[in-house]
Design a protein around this motif. Structure first.
Motif, mmCIF file in Angstrom:
data_model
loop_
_atom_site.group_PDB
_atom_site.id
_atom_site.type_symbol
_atom_site.label_atom_id
_atom_site.label_comp_id
_atom_site.label_asym_id
_atom_site.label_seq_id
_atom_site.Cartn_x
_atom_site.Cartn_y
_atom_site.Cartn_z
ATOM 1 N N SER A 22 114.059 33.983 -11.302
ATOM 2 C CA SER A 22 113.466 32.662 -11.122
ATOM 3 C C SER A 22 113.329 32.049 -12.506
ATOM 4 O O SER A 22 113.637 32.702 -13.504
ATOM 5 C CB SER A 22 112.090 32.775 -10.455
ATOM 6 O OG SER A 22 111.176 33.349 -11.362
ATOM 7 N N ASP A 23 112.853 30.816 -12.546
ATOM 8 C CA ASP A 23 112.675 30.168 -13.854
ATOM 9 C C ASP A 23 111.702 30.942 -14.726
ATOM 10 O O ASP A 23 111.819 30.971 -15.942
ATOM 11 C CB ASP A 23 112.161 28.739 -13.664
ATOM 12 C CG ASP A 23 113.266 27.847 -13.103
ATOM 13 O OD1 ASP A 23 114.439 28.278 -13.133
ATOM 14 O OD2 ASP A 23 112.950 26.746 -12.631
ATOM 15 N N GLU A 24 110.719 31.548 -14.097
ATOM 16 C CA GLU A 24 109.718 32.307 -14.848
ATOM 17 C C GLU A 24 110.193 33.729 -15.111
ATOM 18 O O GLU A 24 109.505 34.482 -15.794
ATOM 19 C CB GLU A 24 108.388 32.397 -14.088
ATOM 20 C CG GLU A 24 107.687 31.068 -13.887
ATOM 21 C CD GLU A 24 108.348 30.231 -12.799
ATOM 22 O OE1 GLU A 24 108.713 30.807 -11.753
ATOM 23 O OE2 GLU A 24 108.531 29.017 -13.012
ATOM 24 N N ARG A 25 111.293 34.102 -14.491
ATOM 25 C CA ARG A 25 111.733 35.484 -14.592
ATOM 26 C C ARG A 25 113.229 35.528 -14.898
ATOM 27 O O ARG A 25 114.037 35.930 -14.070
ATOM 28 C CB ARG A 25 111.435 36.222 -13.278
ATOM 29 C CG ARG A 25 111.590 37.746 -13.348
ATOM 30 C CD ARG A 25 111.402 38.364 -11.963
ATOM 31 N NE ARG A 25 110.064 38.147 -11.455
ATOM 32 C CZ ARG A 25 109.016 38.912 -11.781
ATOM 33 N NH1 ARG A 25 109.167 39.936 -12.572
ATOM 34 N NH2 ARG A 25 107.830 38.642 -11.290
ATOM 35 N N PRO A 26 113.618 35.070 -16.102
ATOM 36 C CA PRO A 26 115.028 35.190 -16.475
ATOM 37 C C PRO A 26 115.386 36.660 -16.673
ATOM 38 O O PRO A 26 114.498 37.501 -16.830
ATOM 39 C CB PRO A 26 115.116 34.419 -17.785
ATOM 40 C CG PRO A 26 113.743 34.485 -18.360
ATOM 41 C CD PRO A 26 112.808 34.505 -17.175
ATOM 42 N N MET A 27 116.671 36.946 -16.659
ATOM 43 C CA MET A 27 117.102 38.343 -16.771
ATOM 44 C C MET A 27 118.241 38.509 -17.754
ATOM 45 O O MET A 27 118.970 37.571 -18.046
ATOM 46 C CB MET A 27 117.553 38.864 -15.403
ATOM 47 C CG MET A 27 116.428 38.868 -14.402
ATOM 48 S SD MET A 27 116.842 39.740 -12.891
ATOM 49 C CE MET A 27 115.420 39.230 -11.889
ATOM 50 N N VAL A 28 118.367 39.728 -18.232
ATOM 51 C CA VAL A 28 119.483 40.088 -19.088
ATOM 52 C C VAL A 28 120.310 41.119 -18.339
ATOM 53 O O VAL A 28 119.760 42.022 -17.711
ATOM 54 C CB VAL A 28 118.980 40.687 -20.422
ATOM 55 C CG1 VAL A 28 120.154 41.099 -21.304
ATOM 56 C CG2 VAL A 28 118.090 39.692 -21.151
ATOM 57 N N GLU A 29 121.619 40.958 -18.417
ATOM 58 C CA GLU A 29 122.498 41.855 -17.681
ATOM 59 C C GLU A 29 123.046 42.948 -18.586
ATOM 60 O O GLU A 29 123.458 42.698 -19.706
ATOM 61 C CB GLU A 29 123.655 41.038 -17.083
ATOM 62 C CG GLU A 29 124.449 41.826 -16.072
ATOM 63 C CD GLU A 29 125.296 40.937 -15.160
ATOM 64 O OE1 GLU A 29 125.127 39.703 -15.194
ATOM 65 O OE2 GLU A 29 126.116 41.489 -14.418
ATOM 66 N N GLY A 30 123.023 44.165 -18.076
ATOM 67 C CA GLY A 30 123.609 45.289 -18.793
ATOM 68 C C GLY A 30 124.943 45.653 -18.167
ATOM 69 O O GLY A 30 125.580 44.817 -17.528
#
Ligand SMILES: [Zn+2]
Ligand SMILES: [Zn+2]
Length: 115
Positions: A22-30
């Motif tokens: 979500s906008d508050e919960r961006p993520m980084v991909e491994g």
């Protein structure tokens, strides 16, 4: 991980807390679609980088972000998922990625022991 049955943000699911993007919960991909969200990353960063706590890796485990089984230093272990492990190097790398994107508005957690 990716949830092929969902659309939009729900397609992306954090491998460490099972919550979706979500906008508050961006993520980084491994590697291989593994994902860590900003909130898990904040906790992981504080624990393995600042506090230098965490678990050693067991022989049958691996960091799910880099898929490597022999990593020096500590690993952060997800409190809710048994196979949710991330190594110190991936914590730092992921933090570097998130910090660079101004849209996310994420910053590295400060060192609690420095206050
Ligand atoms: Zn998460
Ligand atoms: Zn790693």
């Amino acid at each position: 991980m990716h949830n092929p049955e969902a659309e939009g943000g729900a397609y992306f699911v954090c491998d460490f807390c099972s919550k979706s993007w979500s906008d508050e919960r961006p993520m980084v991909e491994g590697h291989r679609g593994s994902l860590i969200c900003s909130q898990c990353l904040s906790i992981a960063y504080t624990e393995v980088v600042h506090l230098r706590t965490g678990s050693a890796i067991n022989p049958d485990e691996m960091c799910i972000m880099c898929r490597e089984t022999e990593r020096p230093g500590f690993l952060w272990r997800s409190p809710v998922k048994d196979d949710g492990l991330i190594c110190t190097r991936c914590v730092k790398q992921s933090a570097g990625v998130l910090v660079k994107d101004p849209e996310y508005g994420w910053s590295k957690p400060s060192d609690p022991s420095a206050e």
